[in-house]
Design a protein around this motif. Structure first.
Motif, PDB file in Angstrom:
ATOM      1  N   VAL A  59       0.836  -1.205   0.000  1.00  0.00           N
ATOM      2  CA  VAL A  59       0.000   0.000   0.000  1.00  0.00           C
ATOM      3  C   VAL A  59       0.868   1.251   0.000  1.00  0.00           C
ATOM      4  O   VAL A  59       0.623   2.193  -0.768  1.00  0.00           O
ATOM      5  N   VAL A  60       1.902   1.266   0.834  1.00  0.00           N
ATOM      6  CA  VAL A  60       2.786   2.436   0.905  1.00  0.00           C
ATOM      7  C   VAL A  60       3.515   2.644  -0.419  1.00  0.00           C
ATOM      8  O   VAL A  60       3.601   3.768  -0.917  1.00  0.00           O
ATOM      9  N   LEU A  61       4.013   1.558  -1.008  1.00  0.00           N
ATOM     10  CA  LEU A  61       4.696   1.689  -2.294  1.00  0.00           C
ATOM     11  C   LEU A  61       3.750   2.188  -3.382  1.00  0.00           C
ATOM     12  O   LEU A  61       4.119   3.037  -4.196  1.00  0.00           O
ATOM     13  N   LEU A  91      -6.078   7.674  -8.347  1.00  0.00           N
ATOM     14  CA  LEU A  91      -6.356   7.810  -6.914  1.00  0.00           C
ATOM     15  C   LEU A  91      -7.849   7.777  -6.590  1.00  0.00           C
ATOM     16  O   LEU A  91      -8.230   7.374  -5.494  1.00  0.00           O
ATOM     17  N   GLY A  92      -8.689   8.194  -7.523  1.00  0.00           N
ATOM     18  CA  GLY A  92     -10.116   8.271  -7.232  1.00  0.00           C
ATOM     19  C   GLY A  92     -10.910   7.034  -7.593  1.00  0.00           C
ATOM     20  O   GLY A  92     -11.916   6.738  -6.959  1.00  0.00           O
ATOM     21  N   PHE A  93     -10.441   6.298  -8.602  1.00  0.00           N
ATOM     22  CA  PHE A  93     -11.234   5.154  -9.049  1.00  0.00           C
ATOM     23  C   PHE A  93     -10.512   3.823  -8.902  1.00  0.00           C
ATOM     24  O   PHE A  93     -11.093   2.851  -8.430  1.00  0.00           O
ATOM     25  N   LEU A  94      -9.267   3.770  -9.272  1.00  0.00           N
ATOM     26  CA  LEU A  94      -8.552   2.492  -9.249  1.00  0.00           C
ATOM     27  C   LEU A  94      -7.995   2.145  -7.874  1.00  0.00           C
ATOM     28  O   LEU A  94      -7.646   0.997  -7.631  1.00  0.00           O
ATOM     29  N   ALA A  95      -7.924   3.102  -6.980  1.00  0.00           N
ATOM     30  CA  ALA A  95      -7.382   2.833  -5.650  1.00  0.00           C
ATOM     31  C   ALA A  95      -8.298   1.900  -4.850  1.00  0.00           C
ATOM     32  O   ALA A  95      -7.811   1.019  -4.141  1.00  0.00           O
TER      33      ALA A  95
END
Length: 137
Positions: A59-61, A91-95
């Motif tokens: 997650v951090v990477l 960041l808004g959809f694929l995360a």
């Protein structure tokens, strides 16, 4: 039936959602607090912690690397996919699907660790199970 009598209440239930697991024998080493039981518990906790640390590292990477990538390659800020900026898309959809996938991997792996641990401590001789976990000669 008269006007004042109510019909008897009936409880409606669905089928059971999970099968009841077979009862396992009690783990003597864990229950009695022996040194072997402490070692076994420590190994389970260490394995679960390592699993969590590996997935947290992913997650951090992933989410820490995206801002760094956009900083190092400024031209990515102008990239659009279907008129949506790439940063918003990532960041808004694929995360969210990525986080759900990592959550599923974590739950399955943690449950597998616990199943292996339970199989180990319910054997008659846990040290034999360490040598040959399948019980083959």
């Amino acid at each position: 039936m008269s006007q004042h009598e109510r019909p008897a209440r009936v409880r409606v239930t669905g089928p059971p959602r999970r099968r009841a697991s077979a009862p396992r024998p009690r783990a003597r080493e864990i229950d009695s607090g022996t040194a072997l039981g402490e070692v076994l518990m420590h190994s389970l906790l260490r394995e679960q912690l390592l699993l969590a640390a590996r997935l947290l590292g992913l997650v951090v990477l992933t989410f820490g690397g995206l801002p760094l990538l956009f900083h190092l390659v400024p031209s990515l800020a102008e990239v659009e996919v279907l008129r949506v900026p790439l940063a918003w898309l990532l960041l808004g959809f694929l995360a969210y699907p990525w986080l759900v996938l990592l959550g599923l991997v974590y739950v399955r792996s943690a449950e597998a660790n616990e199943r292996d641990f339970a199989d180990l401590v319910t054997d008659d001789d846990p040290l034999e199970a360490l040598d040959d976990p399948r019980g083959a000669p």
